[in-house]
Scaffold this motif. Sequence first.
Motif, mmCIF file in Angstrom:
data_model
loop_
_atom_site.group_PDB
_atom_site.id
_atom_site.type_symbol
_atom_site.label_atom_id
_atom_site.label_comp_id
_atom_site.label_asym_id
_atom_site.label_seq_id
_atom_site.Cartn_x
_atom_site.Cartn_y
_atom_site.Cartn_z
ATOM 1 N N THR A 85 -7.168 -8.562 -7.134
ATOM 2 C CA THR A 85 -5.814 -8.608 -6.313
ATOM 3 C C THR A 85 -4.721 -9.272 -7.287
ATOM 4 N N ALA A 86 -5.045 -10.461 -7.986
ATOM 5 C CA ALA A 86 -4.130 -10.750 -8.951
ATOM 6 C C ALA A 86 -4.079 -9.806 -10.221
ATOM 7 N N VAL A 87 -4.911 -8.946 -10.862
ATOM 8 C CA VAL A 87 -4.775 -8.197 -11.841
ATOM 9 C C VAL A 87 -3.744 -7.081 -11.140
ATOM 10 N N ALA A 88 -3.947 -6.688 -10.043
ATOM 11 C CA ALA A 88 -3.016 -5.722 -9.465
ATOM 12 C C ALA A 88 -1.714 -6.050 -9.243
ATOM 13 N N ALA A 89 -1.680 -7.242 -8.825
ATOM 14 C CA ALA A 89 -0.131 -7.863 -8.811
ATOM 15 C C ALA A 89 0.596 -7.960 -10.059
ATOM 16 N N ARG A 90 -0.262 -8.362 -11.108
ATOM 17 C CA ARG A 90 0.413 -8.555 -12.519
ATOM 18 C C ARG A 90 0.796 -7.094 -13.116
ATOM 19 N N GLU A 101 4.293 -5.777 -14.288
ATOM 20 C CA GLU A 101 4.516 -5.333 -15.861
ATOM 21 C C GLU A 101 5.010 -3.798 -15.660
ATOM 22 N N LEU A 102 4.466 -3.122 -14.748
ATOM 23 C CA LEU A 102 4.851 -1.476 -14.846
ATOM 24 C C LEU A 102 6.313 -1.589 -14.223
ATOM 25 N N LEU A 103 6.724 -2.337 -13.363
ATOM 26 C CA LEU A 103 8.143 -2.503 -12.796
ATOM 27 C C LEU A 103 9.144 -2.771 -13.998
ATOM 28 N N ALA A 150 3.648 3.538 -20.438
ATOM 29 C CA ALA A 150 3.952 2.370 -19.888
ATOM 30 C C ALA A 150 2.697 1.602 -19.459
ATOM 31 N N CYS A 151 1.657 2.542 -18.702
ATOM 32 C CA CYS A 151 0.706 1.880 -18.246
ATOM 33 C C CYS A 151 -0.117 1.277 -19.533
ATOM 34 N N ARG A 154 8.814 -1.838 -16.812
ATOM 35 C CA ARG A 154 8.703 -0.657 -17.623
ATOM 36 C C ARG A 154 9.164 0.671 -16.793
ATOM 37 N N HIS A 155 10.076 0.317 -15.576
ATOM 38 C CA HIS A 155 10.652 1.112 -15.091
ATOM 39 C C HIS A 155 9.494 2.291 -14.146
ATOM 40 N N VAL A 156 8.270 1.695 -14.053
ATOM 41 C CA VAL A 156 7.510 2.609 -13.135
ATOM 42 C C VAL A 156 7.266 1.864 -11.977
ATOM 43 N N ILE A 157 7.483 2.711 -10.875
ATOM 44 C CA ILE A 157 7.297 1.967 -9.338
ATOM 45 C C ILE A 157 6.060 2.415 -8.925
ATOM 46 N N VAL A 158 5.039 1.458 -8.563
ATOM 47 C CA VAL A 158 3.826 1.853 -8.015
ATOM 48 C C VAL A 158 3.713 0.784 -6.821
ATOM 49 N N SER A 159 2.843 0.925 -5.937
ATOM 50 C CA SER A 159 2.464 0.091 -4.812
ATOM 51 C C SER A 159 0.968 -0.471 -4.932
ATOM 52 N N THR A 160 0.817 -1.637 -4.209
ATOM 53 C CA THR A 160 -0.653 -1.981 -4.258
ATOM 54 C C THR A 160 -1.070 -1.505 -2.965
ATOM 55 N N CYS A 161 -2.320 -1.334 -2.668
ATOM 56 C CA CYS A 161 -3.053 -0.917 -1.584
ATOM 57 C C CYS A 161 -4.620 -1.128 -1.705
ATOM 58 N N GLY A 162 -5.250 -0.757 -0.599
ATOM 59 C CA GLY A 162 -6.815 -1.311 -0.477
ATOM 60 C C GLY A 162 -6.828 -2.345 0.706
ATOM 61 N N PRO A 163 -8.027 -2.620 1.149
ATOM 62 C CA PRO A 163 -8.125 -3.803 1.850
ATOM 63 C C PRO A 163 -7.523 -5.199 1.361
ATOM 64 N N ASP A 164 -7.956 -5.298 0.029
ATOM 65 C CA ASP A 164 -7.387 -6.491 -0.615
ATOM 66 C C ASP A 164 -6.289 -6.467 -1.598
ATOM 67 N N SER A 165 -5.536 -5.255 -1.594
ATOM 68 C CA SER A 165 -4.567 -4.987 -2.641
ATOM 69 C C SER A 165 -4.900 -5.009 -3.666
ATOM 70 N N SER A 166 -6.206 -4.623 -4.386
ATOM 71 C CA SER A 166 -6.536 -4.718 -5.688
ATOM 72 C C SER A 166 -6.430 -3.328 -6.220
ATOM 73 N N SER A 167 -5.791 -2.246 -5.605
ATOM 74 C CA SER A 167 -5.480 -0.949 -6.169
ATOM 75 C C SER A 167 -4.245 -0.833 -6.257
ATOM 76 N N LEU A 168 -3.809 0.186 -7.338
ATOM 77 C CA LEU A 168 -2.497 0.551 -7.420
ATOM 78 C C LEU A 168 -2.453 1.984 -6.989
#
Length: 176
Positions: A122-127, A131-133, A168-169, A135-149
């Motif tokens: 989850t921490a890696v996903a949040a970071r 970082e992507l934001l 950017a990724c 770089r002007h790339v908008i993503v969201s986190t998802c999944g039961p523990d928010s560990s996916s983008l």
Amino acid sequence: QSGFGRTGRLFACQHTGVAPDLMTVGKGIASGFPMGALIGRADLMDAWEPGAHGTTFAGGPLACAAAAATLDVLEDEGLIENAARRGAQLLAGLRQLAAAEADLVVDVRGRGLMVGVGLASTAVAARLKAELLERHVIVSTCGPDSSSLRLAPPLLLGEEHVRRCLDACRDALQAL
């Protein structure tokens, strides 16, 4: 979320050959104008008396016009086919990045422009999202523990947009 071209087909079930008895649709049906619909086999739909089923977001004249225009644009501008092509490009690029960053990226999955990137925590996903934001790339986190983008870019995404997103990724993953 998986309808109206998002996955490179009009509806995601078309990838598997599944023919649903009934399917509820909304959101993309009228390009954000409030509307929902129930699509089903004729024998099931004809079993109801006219007016037996109502809904807040049934198709009034304005909503139906928005839905008809949406379907016209999807077809006339080739947006469903574009979602399939750009999605394949995005998935291939993300899978290359995942191979290079296997300690951070667990998996890359998706169809068309409905893509998920599983991360180590989850921490890696949040970071990575932050970082992507930057770089002007908008993503969201998802999944039961928010560990996916979750990446769900517009269907009119161009080849250059995908390249910029992948750059950017790469840079964001390296920054971690």
